[in-house]
Write an enzyme that holds these catalytic residues in place. Structure first.
Site, mmCIF file in Angstrom:
data_model
loop_
_atom_site.group_PDB
_atom_site.id
_atom_site.type_symbol
_atom_site.label_atom_id
_atom_site.label_comp_id
_atom_site.label_asym_id
_atom_site.label_seq_id
_atom_site.Cartn_x
_atom_site.Cartn_y
_atom_site.Cartn_z
ATOM 1 N N LYS A 1 0.824 -1.215 0.000
ATOM 2 C CA LYS A 1 0.000 0.000 0.000
ATOM 3 C C LYS A 1 0.850 1.252 0.000
ATOM 4 C CE LYS A 1 -4.402 -1.544 1.630
ATOM 5 N NZ LYS A 1 -5.481 -1.435 2.558
ATOM 6 N N LYS B 1 -4.650 -9.385 -7.155
ATOM 7 C CA LYS B 1 -5.873 -9.574 -6.367
ATOM 8 C C LYS B 1 -6.983 -8.631 -6.838
ATOM 9 C CE LYS B 1 -6.276 -7.772 -2.328
ATOM 10 N NZ LYS B 1 -6.280 -7.297 -0.946
ATOM 11 N N LYS C 1 -10.882 -3.231 -4.143
ATOM 12 C CA LYS C 1 -11.753 -2.059 -4.280
ATOM 13 C C LYS C 1 -11.015 -0.930 -4.993
ATOM 14 C CE LYS C 1 -13.326 -3.078 0.409
ATOM 15 N NZ LYS C 1 -12.834 -2.954 1.769
HETATM 16 P P1 TYM Z 1 -10.572 -5.726 3.752
HETATM 17 O O1 TYM Z 1 -11.597 -4.716 4.079
HETATM 18 O O2 TYM Z 1 -9.487 -5.362 2.776
HETATM 19 O O3 TYM Z 1 -11.237 -7.037 3.199
HETATM 20 C C1 TYM Z 1 -12.298 -7.654 3.922
HETATM 21 C C2 TYM Z 1 -12.243 -9.159 3.770
HETATM 22 O O4 TYM Z 1 -12.357 -9.519 2.399
HETATM 23 C C3 TYM Z 1 -11.286 -10.385 2.046
HETATM 24 N N1 TYM Z 1 -10.919 -10.117 0.655
HETATM 25 C C4 TYM Z 1 -10.808 -11.066 -0.287
HETATM 26 N N2 TYM Z 1 -10.997 -12.392 -0.235
HETATM 27 C C5 TYM Z 1 -10.797 -13.083 -1.372
HETATM 28 N N3 TYM Z 1 -10.432 -12.503 -2.545
HETATM 29 C C6 TYM Z 1 -10.232 -11.179 -2.634
HETATM 30 N N4 TYM Z 1 -9.874 -10.619 -3.780
HETATM 31 C C7 TYM Z 1 -10.419 -10.393 -1.457
HETATM 32 N N5 TYM Z 1 -10.314 -9.062 -1.192
HETATM 33 C C8 TYM Z 1 -10.622 -8.921 0.108
HETATM 34 C C9 TYM Z 1 -10.162 -10.017 3.003
HETATM 35 O O5 TYM Z 1 -9.214 -11.053 3.122
HETATM 36 C C10 TYM Z 1 -10.917 -9.755 4.277
HETATM 37 O O6 TYM Z 1 -11.189 -10.963 4.959
HETATM 38 N N6 TYM Z 1 -7.553 -5.636 7.741
HETATM 39 C C11 TYM Z 1 -8.799 -6.157 7.214
HETATM 40 C C12 TYM Z 1 -10.012 -5.763 8.029
HETATM 41 C C13 TYM Z 1 -9.908 -6.058 9.480
HETATM 42 C C14 TYM Z 1 -10.055 -7.332 10.094
HETATM 43 C C15 TYM Z 1 -9.919 -7.089 11.487
HETATM 44 C C16 TYM Z 1 -10.297 -8.615 9.598
HETATM 45 C C17 TYM Z 1 -9.678 -5.154 10.469
HETATM 46 N N7 TYM Z 1 -9.692 -5.776 11.674
HETATM 47 C C18 TYM Z 1 -9.974 -8.147 12.398
HETATM 48 C C19 TYM Z 1 -10.370 -9.667 10.521
HETATM 49 C C20 TYM Z 1 -10.212 -9.426 11.918
HETATM 50 C C21 TYM Z 1 -9.002 -5.620 5.808
HETATM 51 O O7 TYM Z 1 -8.462 -4.614 5.430
HETATM 52 O O8 TYM Z 1 -9.911 -6.295 5.082
#
Ligand code: TYM
Length: 339
Positions: free
Chosen positions: A118, A201, A204
């Protein structure tokens, strides 16, 4: 140490930053719904404090927060069965996050690949919050003594860091206070790739809208995106092993498997030898049949933002009732005087 003394509790979160993609749905929300049941406490969070680690327009953040709640509910998260809330309403996350900033080591943060991706070459200019993000994420999980964390593959390293933070806290303070949470990374959709480049990947924030399916895309746009999705010259292979070194083909098969609740093996069995001209329209129809009802329900729910806010407030009360006693205990362990 073991988790034996901790009851099974599921926690996960999603950032309300921009639109939700099919990657978030298949890799996360759909699996949260599968893990939701009356016997296990499951806690699903809209991590708005994580979202502002990069600039968010305040009105857009409010909209994205409500839209994510709508997506959770439209996909099958029941706010009576699970706890559904936004992070900033439960201040214990930030308070434990600070303690963890003092437990985690700078060297640990320097190894986080998502930060490197990032920040890119811009490491001097990104926010301090983006750098410290994984320790707040550890607090999100551990403030509930959560034992199971369903996530996509890209979050594995952060959950592993959470385990290291829990272990160091327990070791430094000579307690057995935090569990070792397990990342749950299962099913065919743990890493959905970009539709225009099967080595990246789906996210968003990718440059072109054609590389992702958004949860708000209509049927015509979903069909167009799959039609234009990059594939290759070969028909679908006879076995899953034949997908090796074919990243786009592998991705489209995995998307089909996840949407249809089967496996890549079952999809290959059905489509062995098929040309893309046959497979892609079937994939598009399947995606529309699964995603369109969700996006329609999301629009319906978004017509009543006050109701969404009430759901969040109720969820935050329930979350706080679990988090606050754990924070109090952590404060006692650390040596903070409380009233
Ligand atoms: P975030 O918001 O980027 O993504 C949310 C969830 O979606 C999954 N994900 C995907 N899975 C499969 N293929 C993809 N292309 C894909 N893009 C996103 C992510 O793996 C995630 O599970 N840091 C985390 C949010 C967070 C969190 C937490 C998660 C904050 N605190 C505590 C678990 C526990 C994040 O940025 O996810």
């Amino acid at each position: 140490m073991t988790n034996a003394q901790f009851k099974r509790r599921v926690f996960s979160g999603i950032k309300p930053s921009g639109g939700l993609t099919m990657g978030n749905y298949l890799g996360a929300i759909k699996r949260f719904v599968e893990m939701q049941n009356a016997d296990t406490e499951s806690i699903y969070c809209v991590v708005d404090m994580h979202a502002i680690t990069v600039w968010q327009d305040p009105a857009d953040l409010r909209h994205a927060t409500r839209e994510l709640v709508a997506a959770y509910i439209a996909s099958g998260i029941d706010p009576e069965t699970s706890i559904l809330f936004n992070q900033s309403q439960v201040s214990a996350h930030a308070e434990l996050g600070w303690i963890f900033n003092c437990v985690a080591r700078v060297g640990w943060m320097n190894r986080m690949t998502q930060f490197k991706d990032k920040a890119g070459k811009n490491t001097e200019q990104v926010s301090l919050g983006l750098y410290a993000y994984p320790s707040l994420m550890a607090a999100d999980i551990l403030i509930y003594h959560a034992t199971h964390v369903p996530v996509g593959e890209d979050q594995k390293q952060h959950v592993e860091l959470t385990r290291d933070i829990a272990a160091k806290f327990n070791h430094d303070y000579k307690v057995d206070f935090f569990p070792q949470p397990e990342p749950i990374i299962e099913g065919p959709a743990t890493r959905i790739m970009n539709l225009r480049d099967g080595t990246k990947k789906m996210s968003k924030s990718g440059a072109s809208d054609m590389e992702r399916i958004n949860m708000t895309d209509d049927a015509a746009l979903i069909a167009k995106k799959f039609k234009k999705a990059k594939s290759d010259q070969e028909p679908l292979p006879e076995t899953v092993a034949g997908l090796k070194d074919r990243p786009e083909a592998k991705n489209l098969v995995e998307i089909y498997a996840a949407l249809s609740d089967t496996s890549p093996e079952a999809v290959i069995k059905e489509f062995a030898g098929a040309q893309w001209g046959r497979f892609k329209p079937e994939l598009a129809d399947l995606a529309v049949s699964k995603l369109e009802p969700i996006s329609q329900e999301m629009s319906r729910l978004m017509q009543d933002p006050a109701e969404i806010d009430r759901i969040l407030a109720k969820g935050a009360d329930k979350a706080n009732a679990i988090a606050q006693p754990i924070l109090d205990k952590a404060y006692d362990i650390v040596g903070f005087i409380r009233r």
